[in-house]
Design an enzyme around this catalytic site. Structure first.
Site, PDB file in Angstrom:
ATOM      1  N   ASN A  54       0.812  -1.221   0.000  1.00  0.00           N
ATOM      2  CA  ASN A  54       0.000   0.000   0.000  1.00  0.00           C
ATOM      3  C   ASN A  54       0.849   1.276   0.000  1.00  0.00           C
ATOM      4  O   ASN A  54       0.369   2.336   0.370  1.00  0.00           O
ATOM      5  CB  ASN A  54      -0.993  -0.009   1.168  1.00  0.00           C
ATOM      6  CG  ASN A  54      -0.305  -0.241   2.503  1.00  0.00           C
ATOM      7  OD1 ASN A  54       0.909  -0.092   2.610  1.00  0.00           O
ATOM      8  ND2 ASN A  54      -1.071  -0.595   3.516  1.00  0.00           N
ATOM      9  N   ARG A  79       3.107   6.928  11.700  1.00  0.00           N
ATOM     10  CA  ARG A  79       2.557   6.400  12.947  1.00  0.00           C
ATOM     11  C   ARG A  79       2.396   7.549  13.921  1.00  0.00           C
ATOM     12  O   ARG A  79       3.261   8.438  14.012  1.00  0.00           O
ATOM     13  CB  ARG A  79       3.469   5.328  13.563  1.00  0.00           C
ATOM     14  CG  ARG A  79       3.408   3.977  12.884  1.00  0.00           C
ATOM     15  CD  ARG A  79       2.018   3.317  12.965  1.00  0.00           C
ATOM     16  NE  ARG A  79       1.952   2.035  12.275  1.00  0.00           N
ATOM     17  CZ  ARG A  79       1.473   1.853  11.041  1.00  0.00           C
ATOM     18  NH1 ARG A  79       1.005   2.867  10.335  1.00  0.00           N
ATOM     19  NH2 ARG A  79       1.441   0.644  10.497  1.00  0.00           N
ATOM     20  N   GLN A 134      -5.620   3.115  18.454  1.00  0.00           N
ATOM     21  CA  GLN A 134      -6.602   2.958  17.387  1.00  0.00           C
ATOM     22  C   GLN A 134      -7.547   1.834  17.763  1.00  0.00           C
ATOM     23  O   GLN A 134      -7.046   0.779  18.156  1.00  0.00           O
ATOM     24  CB  GLN A 134      -5.902   2.651  16.052  1.00  0.00           C
ATOM     25  CG  GLN A 134      -5.136   3.858  15.555  1.00  0.00           C
ATOM     26  CD  GLN A 134      -4.551   3.698  14.157  1.00  0.00           C
ATOM     27  OE1 GLN A 134      -4.071   4.652  13.588  1.00  0.00           O
ATOM     28  NE2 GLN A 134      -4.582   2.517  13.595  1.00  0.00           N
ATOM     29  N   HIS A 179      -7.636   5.732  10.057  1.00  0.00           N
ATOM     30  CA  HIS A 179      -6.480   5.078   9.417  1.00  0.00           C
ATOM     31  C   HIS A 179      -6.927   4.358   8.135  1.00  0.00           C
ATOM     32  O   HIS A 179      -7.220   3.170   8.140  1.00  0.00           O
ATOM     33  CB  HIS A 179      -5.865   4.089  10.420  1.00  0.00           C
ATOM     34  CG  HIS A 179      -4.501   3.624  10.047  1.00  0.00           C
ATOM     35  ND1 HIS A 179      -3.650   3.011  10.934  1.00  0.00           N
ATOM     36  CD2 HIS A 179      -3.807   3.681   8.892  1.00  0.00           C
ATOM     37  CE1 HIS A 179      -2.515   2.713  10.344  1.00  0.00           C
ATOM     38  NE2 HIS A 179      -2.588   3.104   9.090  1.00  0.00           N
TER      39      HIS A 179
HETATM   40  P1  NDP Z   1      10.288   1.694   4.150  1.00  0.00           P
HETATM   41  O1  NDP Z   1      10.881   0.664   5.022  1.00  0.00           O
HETATM   42  O2  NDP Z   1      10.358   1.547   2.657  1.00  0.00           O
HETATM   43  O3  NDP Z   1      10.897   3.105   4.445  1.00  0.00           O
HETATM   44  C1  NDP Z   1      11.118   3.572   5.708  1.00  0.00           C
HETATM   45  C2  NDP Z   1      12.279   4.528   5.625  1.00  0.00           C
HETATM   46  O4  NDP Z   1      12.405   5.125   6.903  1.00  0.00           O
HETATM   47  C3  NDP Z   1      13.586   3.853   5.290  1.00  0.00           C
HETATM   48  O5  NDP Z   1      14.176   4.519   4.192  1.00  0.00           O
HETATM   49  C4  NDP Z   1      14.369   4.066   6.572  1.00  0.00           C
HETATM   50  O6  NDP Z   1      15.709   4.302   6.369  1.00  0.00           O
HETATM   51  C5  NDP Z   1      13.786   5.330   7.091  1.00  0.00           C
HETATM   52  N1  NDP Z   1      14.085   5.561   8.488  1.00  0.00           N
HETATM   53  C6  NDP Z   1      14.028   4.683   9.512  1.00  0.00           C
HETATM   54  N2  NDP Z   1      14.387   5.277  10.655  1.00  0.00           N
HETATM   55  C7  NDP Z   1      14.676   6.560  10.349  1.00  0.00           C
HETATM   56  C8  NDP Z   1      15.115   7.664  11.105  1.00  0.00           C
HETATM   57  N3  NDP Z   1      15.341   7.532  12.413  1.00  0.00           N
HETATM   58  N4  NDP Z   1      15.331   8.842  10.474  1.00  0.00           N
HETATM   59  C9  NDP Z   1      15.117   8.953   9.142  1.00  0.00           C
HETATM   60  N5  NDP Z   1      14.701   7.925   8.371  1.00  0.00           N
HETATM   61  C10 NDP Z   1      14.484   6.744   8.966  1.00  0.00           C
HETATM   62  O7  NDP Z   1       8.774   1.837   4.643  1.00  0.00           O
HETATM   63  P2  NDP Z   1       7.513   2.421   3.875  1.00  0.00           P
HETATM   64  O8  NDP Z   1       7.906   3.662   3.166  1.00  0.00           O
HETATM   65  O9  NDP Z   1       6.819   1.363   3.122  1.00  0.00           O
HETATM   66  O10 NDP Z   1       6.571   2.756   5.116  1.00  0.00           O
HETATM   67  C11 NDP Z   1       6.981   3.678   6.110  1.00  0.00           C
HETATM   68  C12 NDP Z   1       6.030   3.622   7.272  1.00  0.00           C
HETATM   69  O11 NDP Z   1       4.778   4.147   6.863  1.00  0.00           O
HETATM   70  C13 NDP Z   1       5.689   2.206   7.755  1.00  0.00           C
HETATM   71  O12 NDP Z   1       6.653   1.710   8.650  1.00  0.00           O
HETATM   72  C14 NDP Z   1       4.359   2.410   8.404  1.00  0.00           C
HETATM   73  O13 NDP Z   1       4.536   2.759   9.767  1.00  0.00           O
HETATM   74  C15 NDP Z   1       3.766   3.584   7.668  1.00  0.00           C
HETATM   75  N6  NDP Z   1       2.661   3.155   6.831  1.00  0.00           N
HETATM   76  C16 NDP Z   1       1.432   3.722   7.041  1.00  0.00           C
HETATM   77  C17 NDP Z   1       0.354   3.270   6.332  1.00  0.00           C
HETATM   78  C18 NDP Z   1      -0.996   3.888   6.506  1.00  0.00           C
HETATM   79  O14 NDP Z   1      -1.987   3.280   6.126  1.00  0.00           O
HETATM   80  N7  NDP Z   1      -1.092   5.084   7.045  1.00  0.00           N
HETATM   81  C19 NDP Z   1       0.456   2.169   5.355  1.00  0.00           C
HETATM   82  C20 NDP Z   1       1.823   1.751   5.127  1.00  0.00           C
HETATM   83  C21 NDP Z   1       2.849   2.191   5.876  1.00  0.00           C
HETATM   84  P3  NDP Z   1      16.764   3.231   5.889  1.00  0.00           P
HETATM   85  O15 NDP Z   1      15.993   2.039   5.436  1.00  0.00           O
HETATM   86  O16 NDP Z   1      17.450   3.969   4.804  1.00  0.00           O
HETATM   87  O17 NDP Z   1      17.573   2.932   7.070  1.00  0.00           O
END
Ligand code: NDP
Length: 333
Positions: free
Chosen positions: A94, A232, A261, A280
């Site tokens: 998603n 989140r 939630q 959500h």
């Molecule tokens: P990804 O794993 O593709 O991306 C998350 C990114 O966050 C990675 O690039 C990671 O960095 C980066 N990151 C982690 N910690 C930090 C930090 N401390 N500072 C800066 N960057 C950081 O996840 P998605 O993009 O698919 O999803 C992200 C989040 O969105 C999910 O974990 C979920 O909580 C939320 N989400 C919400 C949804 C909704 O319905 N509202 C649905 C789907 C997701 P790196 O990997 O480079 O270390």
């Protein structure tokens, strides 16, 4: 509940028992009762079954926790690591759905869409009131905290609006991507936010990001900036956001993630000024549901057949962060 992720026939024909319930909170819930001998727990992040350390300790047979969606922070990952529980989610199912929601919310806050729509519903024509808080997005500085699947998709979708794009992430994007989109990289959120008119949060909730947007970081933002958080809720401080909106430090806040939630009826975000919250839903469009139902089935098929689960789906495996989890999450121990 009604669709049961299309799993009942598949699981029952293979001799397994599928229990589907929304009774998952409070003492003596169906979830707690069934957890006692469950091998697998499947939950959506949208109305999550919180798998706390206590619940994991009580679930003696639990081997696999599947998130039908993305974002496994409703599972205590430290406890999953310690107890050898595999955690998997449906990576990418998603991401674009959420990115589209972020773009919609950005435009809706900046253009003052929701209050203007309310004027129409109320039978009015108060144009001056509608536009008193309405701007063009063009030329604004927009930054994302994290440029993973969702964050990068947001950047790509916003680039045609001729905005200046910023990001911060633990890993830097390839140079070609930075050049293609004209991105400015910042070492930290604290470094990035003073430059931005709009900030969008797209990082997972884990120890490094919990409470990131408190009074201190909000005060570093430009006065009158907008904050959009579909990642989140606990990445931001609930009351600090409300204070920033009431005091004018934030011009608007939108997102679709709450804690807990479902959000209680008296949650302050329901009544704070200048918000564009939804429940959500961003990652649960019908298009996304089809994808994460298929991904959940794939994870179960692999697991039941003793085949490895796709690396991209793994968050925790073999007593450690694994796959996507090893890249994007952290644990405290
Ligand atoms: P990804 O794993 O593709 O991306 C998350 C990114 O966050 C990675 O690039 C990671 O960095 C980066 N990151 C982690 N910690 C930090 C930090 N401390 N500072 C800066 N960057 C950081 O996840 P998605 O993009 O698919 O999803 C992200 C989040 O969105 C999910 O974990 C979920 O909580 C939320 N989400 C919400 C949804 C909704 O319905 N509202 C649905 C789907 C997701 P790196 O990997 O480079 O270390």
């Amino acid at each position: 509940m009604s669709g049961e992720l299309g799993l009942r026939d598949f699981l029952e024909k293979a001799g397994h028992t599928l229990v589907v319930t929304s009774d998952k909170d409070g003492d003596g819930s169906v979830f707690d009762r069934e957890l006692a001998d469950a091998d697998v727990v499947i939950s959506q992040p949208f109305w999550p079954a919180y798998l706390t350390a206590e619940r994991i300790a009580a679930a003696k047979n639990l081997k696999l926790a599947v998130t039908a969606g993305i974002g496994s922070d409703h599972v205590d990952l430290d406890a999953a690591v310690a107890n050898g529980v595999t955690v998997a989610e449906v990576t990418y199912s998603n991401s674009i759905s959420v990115a589209e929601h972020v773009v919609m919310m950005t435009l809706s806050l900046v253009r003052n869409y929701l209050p203007s729509h309310q004027v129409v519903l109320d039978g009015g024509w108060n144009i001056a009131d509608c536009v008193a808080r309405s701007y063009d997005l063009e030329g604004m500085h927009v930054g994302t905290v994290a440029a993973g699947r969702i964050g990068l998709a947001v950047l790509r979708r916003l680039a045609p609006f001729e905005v200046r794009l910023h990001y911060t992430d633990r890993h830097r994007l390839p140079r070609e991507v930075e050049e293609e989109l004209g991105l400015t990289f910042h070492e930290s959120a604290a470094d990035m936010v003073p430059h931005c008119d709009v900030v969008t949060v797209n990082a997972p909730l884990h120890p490094e990001t919990e409470g990131l947007f408190g009074d201190e970081l909000l005060a570093r933002m430009k006065r009158g900036a907008y904050l959009i958080n579909t990642a989140r809720a606990r990445i931001v401080d609930r009351d600090a956001v409300e204070r920033a909106l009431r005091g004018g430090q934030l011009a608007g806040y939108a997102g679709d993630v709450w804690y807990p939630q479902p959000a209680p009826a008296d949650h302050p975000w329901r009544s704070m000024p200048h918000h564009g919250m939804t429940p959500h839903i961003s990652g649960s469009s019908l298009s996304a549901q089809a994808r994460y139902a298929a991904g959940t089935r794939e994870i179960l098929e692999s697991w039941l057949a003793g085949r490895p689960i796709r690396d991209a789906y793994l968050i925790v495996d073999g007593g450690a962060l694994a796959g996507t989890g090893a890249h994007s999450y952290s644990v405290t121990k």
